[in-house]
Write an enzyme that holds these catalytic residues in place. Structure first.
Site, short mmCIF file in Angstrom:
data_model
loop_
_atom_site.label_atom_id
_atom_site.label_comp_id
_atom_site.label_asym_id
_atom_site.label_seq_id
_atom_site.Cartn_x
_atom_site.Cartn_y
_atom_site.Cartn_z
N GLU A 1 63.94 -55.44 83.17
CA GLU A 1 64.86 -54.41 83.68
C GLU A 1 64.65 -54.27 85.18
O GLU A 1 63.54 -54.49 85.70
CB GLU A 1 64.53 -53.08 82.97
N HIS B 1 59.96 -52.96 82.11
CA HIS B 1 60.63 -51.94 82.92
C HIS B 1 60.30 -52.12 84.40
O HIS B 1 59.13 -52.00 84.78
CB HIS B 1 60.15 -50.57 82.44
N GLU C 1 70.14 -52.37 86.03
CA GLU C 1 70.60 -50.99 86.14
C GLU C 1 71.28 -50.77 87.48
O GLU C 1 70.71 -51.04 88.54
CB GLU C 1 69.44 -49.99 85.99
N ASP D 1 66.50 -52.19 89.05
CA ASP D 1 67.36 -51.13 89.61
C ASP D 1 68.01 -51.69 90.87
O ASP D 1 67.30 -52.18 91.76
CB ASP D 1 66.52 -49.90 89.98
N HIS E 1 63.94 -48.80 92.93
CA HIS E 1 64.26 -47.68 92.05
C HIS E 1 64.70 -46.44 92.81
O HIS E 1 65.78 -45.89 92.59
CB HIS E 1 63.07 -47.34 91.15
O1 G3P Z 1 65.95 -48.72 81.77
C1 G3P Z 1 65.66 -47.40 81.56
C2 G3P Z 1 65.07 -46.68 82.72
O2 G3P Z 1 64.83 -47.56 83.77
C3 G3P Z 1 65.86 -45.55 83.19
O3 G3P Z 1 65.16 -44.72 84.07
O4 G3P Z 1 64.53 -43.82 86.24
O5 G3P Z 1 63.25 -45.70 85.27
O6 G3P Z 1 65.51 -46.08 86.18
P1 G3P Z 1 64.59 -45.10 85.49
CA CA Z 2 65.79 -48.36 85.75
#
Ligand code: G3P
Ligand code: CA
Length: 295
Positions: free
Chosen positions: A73, A46, A156, A75, A88
């Site tokens: 993952e 993550h 994301e 953002d 993020h």
């Molecule tokens: O990939 C799931 C997660 O990243 C979603 O929440 O706020 O960490 O981007 P957040």
């Molecule tokens: Ca995320």
């Protein structure tokens, strides 16, 4: 930091320090497209292995690699001059020294800064002195590092309403960097968002790309989601075995059953429960802890 987390951090820090001396770790069960409910859940790092390195930096990508974790993952957002960056929060305060470098620019929103300005920021010191000087990567830099490491990307689209047209921008960058060719699209890329409209757009623009919706739609609404998303990726706190089964009963836009990747699970006990629920993937800041529990 909890005792468990501290223990995990210490163990992994030792591992990361030794990683350069060891043969590459063998990843386990890393095909996120394989529809086998008996397999261990795919482990997704993550924001990178963000328990061990500053989130969404190249150091966090490398930390995941050092742990033998393929899926990362991130953002993605957009700067004032249209460059895609990996971060993020929609402002730069928490994870950079922006308040010090640009004191007069509150509220320090990502969208109000140019890429050149963001490139000046230290995105590592907040996490630890040894990461001082880490930068906010562009999406281009991020995917190039993943490529170098032979890793995979769960991208994301963060706050899509803030960035109209970001879906096209993301696909443009991914295409330019070779991430929309057959081999990447087949098993190295998925694009997710909390914004259903954003995911619909991605699916309309590139129907071959794997998509994911972040959230927990009502069971009655799942068939509508299955028209444009391959994955339903819910918060761990919102699910149980019945919900996971309800999702997995449906087929997505590519004719395969929907998959469930849950987040953010950092605790071994929760990981064991998530596995018992039958999830396909677990998104975690501590991928080694989760792998050791569920692998
Ligand atoms: O990939 C799931 C997660 O990243 C979603 O929440 O706020 O960490 O981007 P957040
Ligand atoms: Ca995320």
């Amino acid at each position: 930091m909890s005792v468990r987390t501290a223990t995990a951090s210490t163990a992994a820090a030792a591992l990361l320090g030794a990683a350069a001396l060891l043969p590459p770790a063998q990843p386990r069960a890393t095909d996120a497209r394989t529809p086998d409910r008996q397999a261990s859940p795919v482990v997704v790092a993550h924001r990178g292995a963000s328990g061990y390195a500053p989130e969404n930096t190249l150091a966090a990508v490398d930390a995941a690699k050092a742990l033998g974790v393929d899926w990362v993952e991130n953002d993605v957002q957009r700067t004032r001059d249209g460059v895609l960056v990996v971060l993020h929060d929609t402002d730069l305060k928490r994870t950079t020294n922006v308040e010090e470098v640009f004191p007069g620019r509150a509220p320090w929103a990502v969208k109000d800064f140019t890429a050149a300005e963001i490139a000046r920021l230290d995105a590592g010191s907040w996490f630890g002195a040894r990461f001082a000087g880490a930068r906010v990567p562009t999406l281009t830099q991020f995917v190039n590092r993943l490529e170098r490491n032979r890793q995979k990307l769960l991208l994301e689209i963060k706050s899509p309403a803030t960035y109209p047209g970001i879906e096209q921008d993301i696909l443009r960058v991914l295409g330019k960097e070779g991430w929309l060719d057959r081999s990447h699209v087949r098993d190295r890329l998925a694009i997710q968002s909390f914004g259903a409209d954003s995911i619909k757009k991605v699916h309309a623009l590139r129907p071959d790309v794997t998509t994911g919706f972040l959230g927990t739609p009502a069971v009655a609404d799942l068939p509508a989601y299955a028209a444009f998303t391959d994955q339903i990726n819910p918060s761990y706190a919102t699910i149980g075995a019945d919900y996971v089964a309800a999702v997995q009963r449906l087929k997505g836009p590519h004719g395969k059953r929907l998959r469930v990747n849950t987040w953010t699970v950092d605790d071994a006990a929760d990981a064991a429960k998530a596995r018992a629920y039958g999830v396909d993937g677990i998104i975690t800041n501590f991928p080694d802890v989760i792998r050791d529990t569920t692998g």
